[in-house]
Write an enzyme that holds these catalytic residues in place. Sequence first.
Site, mmCIF file in Angstrom:
data_model
loop_
_atom_site.group_PDB
_atom_site.id
_atom_site.type_symbol
_atom_site.label_atom_id
_atom_site.label_comp_id
_atom_site.label_asym_id
_atom_site.label_seq_id
_atom_site.Cartn_x
_atom_site.Cartn_y
_atom_site.Cartn_z
ATOM 1 N N ASP A 117 36.182 69.496 17.626
ATOM 2 C CA ASP A 117 34.722 69.396 17.782
ATOM 3 C C ASP A 117 34.024 69.941 16.526
ATOM 4 O O ASP A 117 33.032 69.378 16.062
ATOM 5 C CB ASP A 117 34.258 70.196 19.005
ATOM 6 N N ARG A 127 34.222 67.412 13.842
ATOM 7 C CA ARG A 127 33.242 66.324 14.054
ATOM 8 C C ARG A 127 31.848 66.784 13.627
ATOM 9 O O ARG A 127 31.097 66.052 12.988
ATOM 10 C CB ARG A 127 33.231 65.918 15.535
ATOM 11 N N ARG A 156 36.744 65.444 30.745
ATOM 12 C CA ARG A 156 38.033 66.119 30.564
ATOM 13 C C ARG A 156 38.395 66.896 31.826
ATOM 14 O O ARG A 156 39.564 66.968 32.218
ATOM 15 C CB ARG A 156 37.964 67.052 29.355
ATOM 16 N N HIS A 166 36.134 72.956 25.034
ATOM 17 C CA HIS A 166 36.317 71.663 24.365
ATOM 18 C C HIS A 166 35.888 70.626 25.406
ATOM 19 O O HIS A 166 36.682 70.167 26.222
ATOM 20 C CB HIS A 166 37.787 71.472 23.969
HETATM 21 P P1 NAD Z 1 48.811 58.987 26.567
HETATM 22 O O1 NAD Z 1 48.619 58.476 27.943
HETATM 23 O O2 NAD Z 1 48.857 58.027 25.425
HETATM 24 O O3 NAD Z 1 50.167 59.834 26.485
HETATM 25 C C1 NAD Z 1 50.523 60.797 27.426
HETATM 26 C C2 NAD Z 1 52.035 60.878 27.418
HETATM 27 O O4 NAD Z 1 52.419 61.947 28.270
HETATM 28 C C3 NAD Z 1 52.726 59.610 27.958
HETATM 29 O O5 NAD Z 1 53.673 59.142 27.011
HETATM 30 C C4 NAD Z 1 53.385 60.073 29.241
HETATM 31 O O6 NAD Z 1 54.612 59.402 29.533
HETATM 32 C C5 NAD Z 1 53.623 61.563 28.926
HETATM 33 N N1 NAD Z 1 53.821 62.385 30.105
HETATM 34 C C6 NAD Z 1 53.159 62.352 31.290
HETATM 35 N N2 NAD Z 1 53.658 63.276 32.125
HETATM 36 C C7 NAD Z 1 54.661 63.912 31.453
HETATM 37 C C8 NAD Z 1 55.552 64.960 31.782
HETATM 38 N N3 NAD Z 1 55.513 65.542 32.979
HETATM 39 N N4 NAD Z 1 56.437 65.340 30.861
HETATM 40 C C9 NAD Z 1 56.494 64.753 29.637
HETATM 41 N N5 NAD Z 1 55.684 63.744 29.272
HETATM 42 C C10 NAD Z 1 54.773 63.334 30.175
HETATM 43 O O7 NAD Z 1 47.671 60.071 26.330
HETATM 44 P P2 NAD Z 1 47.115 60.595 24.907
HETATM 45 O O8 NAD Z 1 46.008 59.735 24.476
HETATM 46 O O9 NAD Z 1 48.268 60.870 24.019
HETATM 47 O O10 NAD Z 1 46.452 61.977 25.363
HETATM 48 C C11 NAD Z 1 47.273 63.058 25.768
HETATM 49 C C12 NAD Z 1 46.396 64.237 26.183
HETATM 50 O O11 NAD Z 1 45.732 64.765 25.028
HETATM 51 C C13 NAD Z 1 45.281 63.863 27.178
HETATM 52 O O12 NAD Z 1 45.151 64.870 28.153
HETATM 53 C C14 NAD Z 1 44.050 63.794 26.297
HETATM 54 O O13 NAD Z 1 42.858 63.998 27.031
HETATM 55 C C15 NAD Z 1 44.356 64.919 25.336
HETATM 56 N N6 NAD Z 1 43.571 64.936 24.097
HETATM 57 C C16 NAD Z 1 43.180 66.158 23.668
HETATM 58 C C17 NAD Z 1 42.424 66.275 22.529
HETATM 59 C C18 NAD Z 1 41.984 67.654 22.085
HETATM 60 O O14 NAD Z 1 41.106 67.812 21.226
HETATM 61 N N7 NAD Z 1 42.585 68.686 22.636
HETATM 62 C C19 NAD Z 1 42.065 65.126 21.794
HETATM 63 C C20 NAD Z 1 42.513 63.892 22.246
HETATM 64 C C21 NAD Z 1 43.272 63.802 23.412
#
Ligand code: NAD
Length: 309
Positions: free
Chosen positions: A153, A156, A93, A180
């Site tokens: 987490d 899980r 991450r 996280h």
């Molecule tokens: P993804 O690639 O499917 O989607 C990301 C989206 O963000 C895309 O649609 C993209 O066009 C958009 N984007 C990029 N830059 C942007 C901007 N400046 N303004 C607006 N939109 C923008 O990714 P995902 O699988 O949806 O994951 C998103 C984030 O969530 C990642 O950083 C991932 O690591 C995180 N995540 C966090 C957790 C948690 O527990 N916090 C769990 C899973 C994923």
Amino acid sequence: MKSTIFKPSRAVIIGTGAVGTTTAYTLLLRKRVAEIVLIDVNHDKAVGEALDMNHGLPFVGGVKVWAGDYPDCAGADIIIVTAGASQKPGETRIDLLKKNASIFNDIVQNITKYNQDGILLIATNPVDILSYVTLKVSGFPANRVIGSGTLLDSARYRYLLGKHQQIDPRSIHAHIIGEHGDSEVPVWSLANVAGIGLDINDEDKQEIFDNTKNAAYSIINAKGATFYAIALALDRIVTAILEDESAVLNVSTFLQDYNGVSDVYLGVPCVVDRTGVREVLDLPLSDEEKVLFHKSADKLKSEIANLKS
Ligand code: NAD
């Protein structure tokens, strides 16, 4: 007679990728809010997602969903940020930090042009550091900048403990705290069912924690992204806020002298209500857990220092 103007509850979701759209769909199915606005740098994607969800309204009803832009943040109760790069197989991450921190500067400035009163809920990784960045860029009070933290987490962990103990995971009280990510800490000393401590041998404990910590890596290797459980975790936080629940959730919050840790966002049990994080609960950690928690804080603080330099 004084008239009251009804203001429908609104959630804005920024980033309509896997996490953002699954979260929107979860909020829609559970009718958590009256209005859901989808914003993405790829506006066509947001338009398509909104259209697809609208076609489900004859089966669900009662929620407005549209692809919008930052002016739609005006009056929103909650703004959920899931925009940015996600982990690819083999990436941690923290590897996402540089890319997502610069995206966040713009996103948060755009939000705060139109909204000064809402709650900012951050999910993009590395979530603890980006919550810290959001706090600093927004100038919002810390109670209204919340990271999803170790809620996922902990879920899980509780799922795996429930399987091991043959108990419904909802009846398992157990916490993962800290980052996280790779330095997260299992609080074994306080894990319990109905107040009774868990009798688990060291080998099984290690396996349960390893599977908790490495869950995202396994899922990303298998199917490219994780999104169902995080969407439910975000839905849980939204519900605790909008229904003023005072629920205890392991979200990421700004710490000030928490077990000796200050000036960093980390996941710890917090009381969440309509004001956001109302209170941070002080866990009586064992000495070993304290050491690990400090290590987790030090790791994130040095990443924040690198980002500033
Ligand atoms: P993804 O690639 O499917 O989607 C990301 C989206 O963000 C895309 O649609 C993209 O066009 C958009 N984007 C990029 N830059 C942007 C901007 N400046 N303004 C607006 N939109 C923008 O990714 P995902 O699988 O949806 O994951 C998103 C984030 O969530 C990642 O950083 C991932 O690591 C995180 N995540 C966090 C957790 C948690 O527990 N916090 C769990 C899973 C994923």
